[in-house]
Write an enzyme that holds these catalytic residues in place. Structure first.
Site, mmCIF file in Angstrom:
data_model
loop_
_atom_site.group_PDB
_atom_site.id
_atom_site.type_symbol
_atom_site.label_atom_id
_atom_site.label_comp_id
_atom_site.label_asym_id
_atom_site.label_seq_id
_atom_site.Cartn_x
_atom_site.Cartn_y
_atom_site.Cartn_z
ATOM 1 C CG HIS A 83 89.531 -2.478 76.281
ATOM 2 N ND1 HIS A 83 90.265 -3.425 75.595
ATOM 3 C CD2 HIS A 83 90.346 -1.409 76.391
ATOM 4 C CE1 HIS A 83 91.465 -2.937 75.311
ATOM 5 N NE2 HIS A 83 91.543 -1.720 75.784
ATOM 6 C CG ASP A 114 88.998 -6.277 74.248
ATOM 7 O OD1 ASP A 114 88.188 -5.348 74.113
ATOM 8 O OD2 ASP A 114 90.102 -6.156 74.819
ATOM 9 C CB SER A 192 93.349 -0.246 73.610
ATOM 10 O OG SER A 192 94.070 -0.679 74.729
#
Length: 536
Positions: A83, A114, A192
């Site tokens: 992402h 992911d 992230s």
């Protein structure tokens, strides 16, 4: 008492003292140098993204500048979240304490896990970097360190936390259901893709924070088993993903249900509720079979298996760690009779639901006919209603999410909106209408719908739904109005690129109902190749 002849004992005391002091200082300095090497392996990722606008599928949404984190691993690669780089138009990476940004590209991506692997164009980028290795899943209550570049600053951030639990979770990015670790370290936007470390080994990749109001400092990471699966998948540069074995189950926690299916008192397992006709279990498993064990792992009545002495998770974990072509053995009871069934894991069929899952890095499919914008129904469209899509998206769209696809109906078609013109007078306010027939013929999928329109040579196109509503369009008028509608509404093309490539074998005599944007017809009806249109 005998003397230990090490050689050190014969040195003068002041020299011996200096040696011991030097050793002590080196030991003290070593953790700092190790930390510095670890810091150098954590990378900041700068992403310029522009996602497609599924409300206006020939356009992109506004450009957005975002950032994330990553870690250098073996093979001069950077491991990060999918992402972080999804729908990226431009990627740059930056080393710790280095102002220079380097151009990067996506070498491999698994949106379901992911995870993504980046390559850097400059071959000298990795010269002074030591790759981090992938470690093992730590035990509960193990202290972990989270490295990354969260918002609010430019420098590397390091936070500590504790691994609190490991279980299957719904991954926010693509909605897949995979093993995840939960930690209590602070996780913010920008973290992230950063590594979760124990003893300088990667034991996870930061994935998402818990957005619920009742949970604070709670985040999730992609665990080593999922990371290793993606790295193995990436070896041939071809995405296979997590395989499937082609059936659905429910728990057997009800004593009455267990008695009804003639299970012994010490039996436990999962009840088969659906077997997909085109999956690996077809003609082998049956609805109402009970799966007692998979690849030697006994399945409990809540559908979990043992991973460790104090760790249980969904039996899907066994399949998650397989690759297409791997063997699967099932211990089954059917009508009280024990059976052993062998299956072969196959590549995941992403079209099990009538509403297809989220897609990234792809252009939306669409077709504009008679000024009506037609699109396939998918989660990208539904999520265009924003964070509250569960309550804001059309009820019909949400209803179809719970319906399974079949060979006769693999996909739904939506008349998204009407670009007002004379040809569609009377339908200007029709929006978000799910259609299922063209001139009485059931629609299989969006390509089939486009082909039905494309090959039509009659007077009127009649579209219908399963409630009896109809839209009737004059075909000749629709063809005549196509160019004017494109010009009036600024359409780059009347359909998405490649939509009609599958109809490549038509002959010159085949009617050409819709003008393909890369072809035209001369007065003899022959097809002439034209340059492809520019795409904005």
């Amino acid at each position: 008492m005998p003397q230990c002849n090490t050689g050190l004992s014969r040195l003068p005391s002041f020299i011996l003292g200096l040696l011991l002091l030097s050793t002590s200082l080196a030991a003290t300095a070593n953790p700092e140098s190790t930390l510095q090497r670890t810091k150098q392996a954590v990378i900041k990722i700068h992403t310029t993204r522009a996602a497609p606008d599924y409300f206006t599928p020939w356009r992109l949404l506004n450009l957005e500048q975002t950032s994330g984190s990553g870690a250098v691993i073996s093979g001069q690669r950077i491991l990060t979240n999918a992402h972080v780089i999804a729908d990226a138009r431009y990627l740059q990476v930056q080393k710790h304490n280095d102002p220079k940004k380097y151009l990067a590209e996506v070498a491999f991506v698994s949106h379901e896990a992911d995870l993504a692997i980046l390559a850097v164009d400059d071959e000298h980028f990795f010269d002074d970097l030591n790759p981090l290795s992938i470690g093992k899943l730590p035990a509960a209550l193990t202290e972990v360190s989270v490295f990354g570049y969260p918002f609010g600053g430019q420098s590397l951030s390091i936070t500590k936390g504790v691994l609190s639990r490991v279980e299957h979770q719904r991954y926010a990015h693509a909605g897949s259901y995979l093993l995840a670790g939960q930690i209590d370290a602070a996780i913010n936007p920008g973290n992230s893709g950063g590594p979760v470390l124990v003893e300088n080994q990667i034991v996870g990749v930061v994935m998402q924070a818990n957005a619920g109001a009742r949970a604070e400092n709670q985040g999730y990471f992609v665990p080593p088993s999922v990371i290793e699966h993606v790295l193995k998948d990436a070896e041939d540069n071809h995405f296979d993903g997590v395989p499937e074995i082609g059936f659905l189950t429910q728990s057997l926690e009800s004593p009455a249900t267990k008695r009804a299916y003639r299970l012994a008192e010490n039996d436990s397992g999962a009840l088969v509720t659906k077997v997909f006709a085109d999956g690996p279990a077809a003609h082998k498993l049956q609805v109402d079979d009970v799966i007692l064990a998979i690849n030697g792992h006994v399945i409990a009545d809540d559908q979990t298996i043992d991973l460790a002495a104090d760790l249980r998770t969904d039996f899907k974990y066994v399949v998650d760690n397989l690759h297409p072509g791997d063997a699967v053995s099932l211990a089954v009871k059917r009508d009280g009779v024990a059976l052993d069934i062998a299956l072969t894991a196959a590549q995941q069929n992403n079209n099990r639901s009538l509403v297809q899952a989220l897609q990234y890095d792809q252009q939306p499919r669409y077709m504009v006919y008679a000024g009506v914008v037609f699109v396939p129904l998918n989660m990208n469209l539904i999520r265009r209603w924003g964070r509250d899509w569960h309550s804001q998206a059309p009820i019909d769209f949400l209803h179809w999410r719970g319906q399974w696809a079949s060979p006769e109906q693999r996909e739904l078609v939506v008349a998204l909106k009407v670009l007002a013109a004379d040809v569609n007078l009377g339908y200007h306010n029709w929006t978000n209408w799910t259609i299922q027939q063209v001139n009485g013929e059931a629609i299989t999928d969006f390509d089939h719908f486009a082909e039905l329109i494309y090959s039509f040579d009659g007077d009127f196109i009649q579209l219908g739904d399963n409630k009896g509503y109809k839209m009737v369009l004059d075909h000749a008028q629709a063809l005549a109005a196509e160019d004017a509608i494109k010009q009036l509404y600024g359409l780059p093309a009347s359909h998405s690129v490649g939509l009609f490539d599958r109809i490549a074998n038509r002959t010159p005599e085949t009617p050409m109902a819709i003008t393909s944007d890369n072809t035209a017809q001369n007065n003899n009806g022959d097809t002439i190749e034209m340059p492809p249109p520019a795409v904005d």
